[in-house]
Scaffold this motif. Structure first.
Motif, short mmCIF file in Angstrom:
data_model
loop_
_atom_site.label_atom_id
_atom_site.label_comp_id
_atom_site.label_asym_id
_atom_site.label_seq_id
_atom_site.Cartn_x
_atom_site.Cartn_y
_atom_site.Cartn_z
N ILE A 30 -9.73 4.20 -70.20
CA ILE A 30 -9.91 5.64 -70.39
C ILE A 30 -8.72 6.41 -69.83
O ILE A 30 -8.69 7.63 -69.89
CB ILE A 30 -11.21 6.14 -69.72
N VAL A 42 -10.25 4.95 -74.96
CA VAL A 42 -11.43 5.80 -75.14
C VAL A 42 -11.07 7.21 -74.69
O VAL A 42 -10.82 7.45 -73.51
CB VAL A 42 -12.63 5.25 -74.35
N LEU A 44 -12.17 10.06 -73.59
CA LEU A 44 -13.29 10.79 -72.98
C LEU A 44 -12.92 12.25 -72.75
O LEU A 44 -11.88 12.55 -72.15
CB LEU A 44 -13.66 10.16 -71.64
N HIS A 52 -8.47 13.19 -75.55
CA HIS A 52 -7.88 13.36 -76.89
C HIS A 52 -6.43 13.85 -76.82
O HIS A 52 -5.64 13.61 -77.73
CB HIS A 52 -8.72 14.33 -77.72
N LEU A 67 -10.83 5.60 -79.56
CA LEU A 67 -12.20 6.03 -79.79
C LEU A 67 -12.23 7.54 -79.59
O LEU A 67 -11.83 8.03 -78.52
CB LEU A 67 -13.14 5.33 -78.82
N VAL A 68 -12.65 8.29 -80.60
CA VAL A 68 -12.53 9.75 -80.56
C VAL A 68 -13.82 10.42 -80.99
O VAL A 68 -14.68 9.80 -81.62
CB VAL A 68 -11.37 10.23 -81.47
N GLU A 69 -13.93 11.72 -80.66
CA GLU A 69 -15.10 12.51 -81.06
C GLU A 69 -14.78 13.50 -82.17
O GLU A 69 -15.69 14.11 -82.72
CB GLU A 69 -15.66 13.26 -79.84
N CYS A 78 -8.46 5.11 -85.53
CA CYS A 78 -9.33 5.86 -84.63
C CYS A 78 -10.77 5.74 -85.10
O CYS A 78 -11.10 6.07 -86.25
CB CYS A 78 -8.92 7.33 -84.59
N ARG A 80 -14.34 7.18 -84.96
CA ARG A 80 -14.95 8.46 -84.60
C ARG A 80 -16.43 8.28 -84.31
O ARG A 80 -17.17 7.69 -85.10
CB ARG A 80 -14.75 9.47 -85.72
N SER A 83 -20.31 10.63 -79.39
CA SER A 83 -20.12 10.71 -77.94
C SER A 83 -19.31 9.51 -77.47
O SER A 83 -19.78 8.37 -77.60
CB SER A 83 -21.47 10.75 -77.21
N CYS A 84 -18.14 9.76 -76.94
CA CYS A 84 -17.32 8.66 -76.42
C CYS A 84 -18.00 7.99 -75.22
O CYS A 84 -17.89 6.78 -75.04
CB CYS A 84 -15.94 9.18 -76.01
N LEU A 88 -18.95 4.15 -75.09
CA LEU A 88 -18.44 3.28 -74.03
C LEU A 88 -19.56 2.40 -73.48
O LEU A 88 -19.38 1.20 -73.24
CB LEU A 88 -17.82 4.12 -72.92
#
Length: 458
Positions: A30, A42, A44, A52, A67-69, A78, A80, A83-84, A88
């Protein structure tokens, strides 16, 4: 790391669209600064920092995916998710599903990180071991620990913290430990828990999911034994007990306190015994050693392996680590964190040192309505145990300094203390610095070391 998980497997597990190549994921991070080649980053979102904004930095350091929102412009795939943080947890659970590791989980108000470190020292004697990094023991840290399991990992030592009811149960659902313990229940995080009785009850969630194949480690020296026995019995788990007294499966005899050099004792495990030269100071550290020995015994490790691991243990930075300030002065760094239980242990250790002693204490946080009384108790204990001088920093320490008496000194801030350090250093043989994480007492340590250098002590 994560040898069983590819990016396509992770995407399928998360229900995230992905049609690319099945890239091998070597790890999860993270922190863009901590990325190693092959990691999944990730992103977060947080109150102060949004991951991001650091995807490009993570990719530059070797991240192969993120890992993205929300949609981002990146040079790597990526995934999507909504909730990251939840994703997790799912990744940690997936890594645990693929692992055959024996998982050991540790919670308590004090000593979690020390016992985890002792266990790591012991268990690595017997096979590849993964342990929580630092005190990364929450809903972020536990999945990150689980993500480090691979085909070679034999043991996983997972530290678990809690700030509210249900936290430990959630972490246990991810890690599915076979051996668990509550080290103690003390006055910590009372703002979130309510009372010490609530702490004892909430921490006991670590026993609830064990089942008949699990083993609970029980500290007989705690006043919550009946509560914990009831929870263990309800889970149907076996019990291994320990005590600094004469009862228990794991006990100690012939204890000899060596001050800052640690202690010597005879470790007794189910009737078998062996002498130990233990390097961590304080009686509370011996209790931590017994807890680690009990966890290792439940895992099937022999007494010789346990003793070797205990004797090779090292104090972690910020946890009763002693250093020399010249030939005749000692600085004890216990600055990492503080609650009433750990401060009591620190006071007892400091009071047992030779010469003039000085306790420099910052605020103990998250004590709620009990803050003033608990701080006052620390001043009383330091006086009663014979600490020579007491310095309190911050408004919460006023009651402690007043209770300590005439050789107590209060400063509103850490910076305000700096001018007094030359005199305090001259008058003291052993100095101990402690405070909660938010008190940032490491800056006081820096000032003390600088003062010692200027005085030609080191």
């Amino acid at each position: 790391m994560m040898s069983a998980l590819s990016l396509s497997v992770i995407a399928e597990r998360l229900g995230a669209p992905y049609e690319g190549a099945p890239l091998a994921v070597s790890g999860i991070t993270i922190d863009s600064r901590a990325v190693t080649p092959g990691d999944l980053f990730v992103a977060l979102p947080g109150e102060r920092v949004d991951g991001h904004n650091y995807i490009d930095a993570a990719v530059a350091n070797g991240a192969i995916a993120a890992l993205v929102e929300h949609p981002v412009d990146a040079d790597v795939p990526c995934l999507r998710v909504s909730s990251c943080l939840a994703a997790l947890s799912d990744i940690g659970r997936a890594s645990r599903d693929f692992s055959r590791s024996l998982v050991i989980a540790i919670t308590g108000s004090c000593g979690k990180t020390t016992v985890k470190n002792l266990c790591r020292s012991i268990f690595t004697q017997a096979g590849p071991t993964v342990a929580t990094a630092g005190n990364y023991n929450n809903e972020i840290g536990v999945p990150l620990t689980l993500a480090r399991l691979d085909d070679e990992t034999r043991f996983a030592i997972v530290e678990m913290g809690a700030t509210r009811r249900g936290d430990i149960a959630h972490l246990c659902a991810l890690a599915r430990p076979s051996i668990t313990t509550v080290l103690n229940a003390m006055e910590a995080h009372l703002e979130g828990f309510g009372s010490v009785a609530d702490v004892a009850d909430i921490k006991a969630e670590i026993f609830d999911g064990l089942g008949a194949q699990g083993t609970a480690i029980l500290n007989l020296d705690q006043p919550w034994v009946s509560l914990w026995r009831e929870r263990i019995a309800r889970a149907g788990a076996d019990t291994v007990s320990y005590s600094l007294g004469e009862e228990g499966d794991i006990t100690v005899a012939d204890l000899r306190d060596l001050g800052l050099q640690g202690s010597e004792f005879t470790l007794r495990v189910h009737g078998e015994e062996q002498a130990v030269r233990f390097p961590l100071p304080g009686r509370h550290s011996v209790a931590n050693a017994l807890a680690a020995a009990a966890l290792a015994t439940a895992a099937g490790l022999d007494l010789g392996t346990i003793v070797t691991g205990l004797e090779q243990a090292e104090a972690e930075s910020g946890r009763l680590r002693a250093e020399s300030l010249g030939e005749d002065k000692t600085l004890i760094d216990d600055s990492y964190n503080a609650n009433p239980g750990s401060v009591r242990a620190a006071i007892d250790l400091l009071a047992a040192t030779a010469g003039n002693s000085l306790l420099i204490l910052g605020e103990m946080l998250e004590l709620g309505e009990e803050s003033a009384e608990r701080h006052r108790e620390m001043g009383a204990r330091a006086r009663e145990q014979g600490v020579t001088r007491f310095v309190g920093i911050g408004d919460a320490l006023k009651p402690a300094v007043e209770t300590f008496g005439s050789t107590g000194q209060w400063y509103p801030t850490r910076d305000a203390l700096t001018a007094a350090l030359p005199e305090l250093l001259e008058q003291s043989d052993t100095l101990l610095v402690k405070g909660s994480r938010g008190a940032a007492m490491e800056s006081v340590l820096v000032a003390i070391r600088d003062t010692a250098r200027e005085a030609g002590l080191c």
